[in-house]
Scaffold this active site. Structure first.
Site, PDB file in Angstrom:
ATOM      1  N   ALA A 121      -4.806   7.665  -3.906  1.00 26.97           N
ATOM      2  CA  ALA A 121      -3.449   7.220  -4.248  1.00 26.97           C
ATOM      3  C   ALA A 121      -3.549   5.731  -4.583  1.00 26.97           C
ATOM      4  O   ALA A 121      -3.374   4.869  -3.716  1.00 26.97           O
ATOM      5  CB  ALA A 121      -2.510   7.456  -3.071  1.00 26.97           C
TER       6      ALA A 121
ATOM      7  N   SER B  23       0.842  -1.187   0.000  1.00 27.73           N
ATOM      8  CA  SER B  23       0.000   0.000   0.000  1.00 27.73           C
ATOM      9  C   SER B  23       0.882   1.243   0.000  1.00 27.73           C
ATOM     10  O   SER B  23       2.065   1.169  -0.366  1.00 27.73           O
ATOM     11  CB  SER B  23      -0.929  -0.018   1.218  1.00 27.73           C
ATOM     12  OG  SER B  23      -1.913   0.981   1.092  1.00 27.73           O
ATOM     13  N   ASN B  24       0.339   2.390   0.398  1.00 27.26           N
ATOM     14  CA  ASN B  24       1.118   3.630   0.480  1.00 27.26           C
ATOM     15  C   ASN B  24       0.573   4.456   1.635  1.00 27.26           C
ATOM     16  O   ASN B  24      -0.486   4.152   2.180  1.00 27.26           O
ATOM     17  CB  ASN B  24       1.036   4.375  -0.867  1.00 27.26           C
ATOM     18  CG  ASN B  24      -0.386   4.767  -1.193  1.00 27.26           C
ATOM     19  OD1 ASN B  24      -0.995   5.572  -0.500  1.00 27.26           O
ATOM     20  ND2 ASN B  24      -0.940   4.165  -2.242  1.00 27.26           N
ATOM     21  N   PRO B  25       1.286   5.511   2.042  1.00 31.61           N
ATOM     22  CA  PRO B  25       0.888   6.222   3.268  1.00 31.61           C
ATOM     23  C   PRO B  25      -0.213   7.270   3.104  1.00 31.61           C
ATOM     24  O   PRO B  25      -0.408   8.091   3.995  1.00 31.61           O
ATOM     25  CB  PRO B  25       2.195   6.884   3.724  1.00 31.61           C
ATOM     26  CG  PRO B  25       3.051   6.961   2.524  1.00 31.61           C
ATOM     27  CD  PRO B  25       2.548   6.013   1.489  1.00 31.61           C
TER      28      PRO B  25
END
Ligand code: C5P
Length: 337
Positions: free
Chosen positions: A212, A147-149
């Site tokens: 995102a 995933s991403n932040p």
């Protein structure tokens, strides 16, 4: 300038349960800059006491007890549906604030968004608008994922700002820890594939793609939790669907399609490339280098439209940036129509 900037609010207290909320609501309104006139039915200090009113005056707030005919910009009726309808008819010239049933939700959640939406004179009224927000999560077994932040804050702030401006808002959200903005319909998704399906399920007039989305996902999702071994584990990855590009080329293309770009360098060049490659009406770019944007409460953005215009907003709170982006998008929509 305060949020409500001297707007005059007629607050009708129509029954006893509603009376207990009156002081909280009057205080919130007056602190946001409104002038509040409280009218009780049948005008008596029985429910909302004189002492409570005096307390507000001691706090220096612009609150007074008024007659039913008090001149106002909007009407807020605290009490049951019958009372609301009766007062809407009695002061038919005033916009009525769509409030939930007394005591059902804390006023801190609904009061300001509902009021600002009522006061908004905006071309977004009744437009169907979609916002995507947050990260996507791509699992490769039952408990592990890529995933991403992204916190989702920017997308949620946009959904809120668009609802306040008058739109009917659907928010397609990856996993986040934020409360759904008042009035917004939220659809939760996990992976890019699920987000794609939710986005392409129905047509909207305006779409902001602030999510995102993971660009890659593991080719295979293993069943259960894979036991760890001693050696390395190599994952094979594939591209996720580009939801924005697909929507842009589809029959569901909205009247206004706005993408987002998170870049660490050459922001303008990459943003404009994306604008053209995905045939967008506008793109909002932010610098995610040096710890900016992701997860933070403030942001600084550059907005580029299809006609070669560029503006920047910030640094400011994401809520303020969101209101500025909605106003900018309003201009883009007006030029298209
Ligand atoms: O090409 P890039 O990922 O930088 O473009 C960012 C924009 O495209 C964002 O608006 C993002 O929500 C959208 N996007 C998408 N599907 C992907 C990747 C990005 O809709 N798979």
């Amino acid at each position: 300038m305060s949020l409500l900037n001297q707007r005059r609010l007629l607050l009708v207290v129509s029954d006893e349960p509603a009376a207990s909320e009156t002081i909280v609501i009057a205080r919130l309104l007056a602190r946001a800059g409104a002038r509040v006139g409280i009218h009780e039915v049948p005008s008596a200090a029985r429910w909302f006491g004189t002492a409570a009113l005096e307390q507000l005056l001691v706090e220096g707030l612009a609150v007074e007890r008024v007659a039913a005919s008090w001149e106002a910009d909007a009407l807020l009726v605290l009490g049951g549906e019958q009372a609301r309808q009766a007062w809407q008819a009695r002061r038919a010239e005033l916009p009525l604030v769509e409030a939930p049933e007394a005591g059902k939700f804390p006023a801190t959640r609904w009061l300001l968004p509902c009021l600002l939406r009522t006061l908004a004179q905006s071309p977004w009224k009744s437009l169907r608008l979609l916002v995507t927000a947050g990260p996507t999560v791509e699992h490769f077994d039952a408990v592990r994922f890529l995933s991403n932040p992204s916190s989702g804050k920017m997308g949620y702030a946009l959904a809120e700002a668009a609802w306040i401006a008058g739109a009917e808002v659907m928010l397609v959200s990856g996993p986040t820890a934020i409360e759904t903005p008042w009035g917004v319909r939220r659809v939760d998704v996990t992976s890019a594939q699920e987000m794609r399906e939710a986005v392409l399920a129905e047509r909207h007039d305006v779409v902001f793609m602030a999510a995102a989305v993971s660009d890659y996902r593991p080719v295979e999702r293993r069943v259960g939790k894979v036991k760890k071994g001693v050696g390395p584990w190599t994952l094979e990855m594939e591209r996720t669907p580009d939801i924005l590009a697909e929507l842009s080329a589809s029959a569901l293309r909205p009247d206004l399609l706005i993408g987002f770009a998170a870049e660490t360098h050459d922001i303008e060049r990459y943003a404009l490339e994306k604008l053209r490659a995905k045939s967008l009406d506008g793109i909002v770019a932010n610098d995610v280098g040096a710890g900016g944007a992701f997860g933070s409460d403030s942001n600084c953005v550059q907005c580029y439209d299809g006609a070669g215009g560029a503006v920047s907003f910030g640094p400011a709170e994401k809520r303020e940036i969101a209101a500025a982006i909605v106003a900018w998008a309003e201009g883009c929509l007006a030029r298209k129509r």
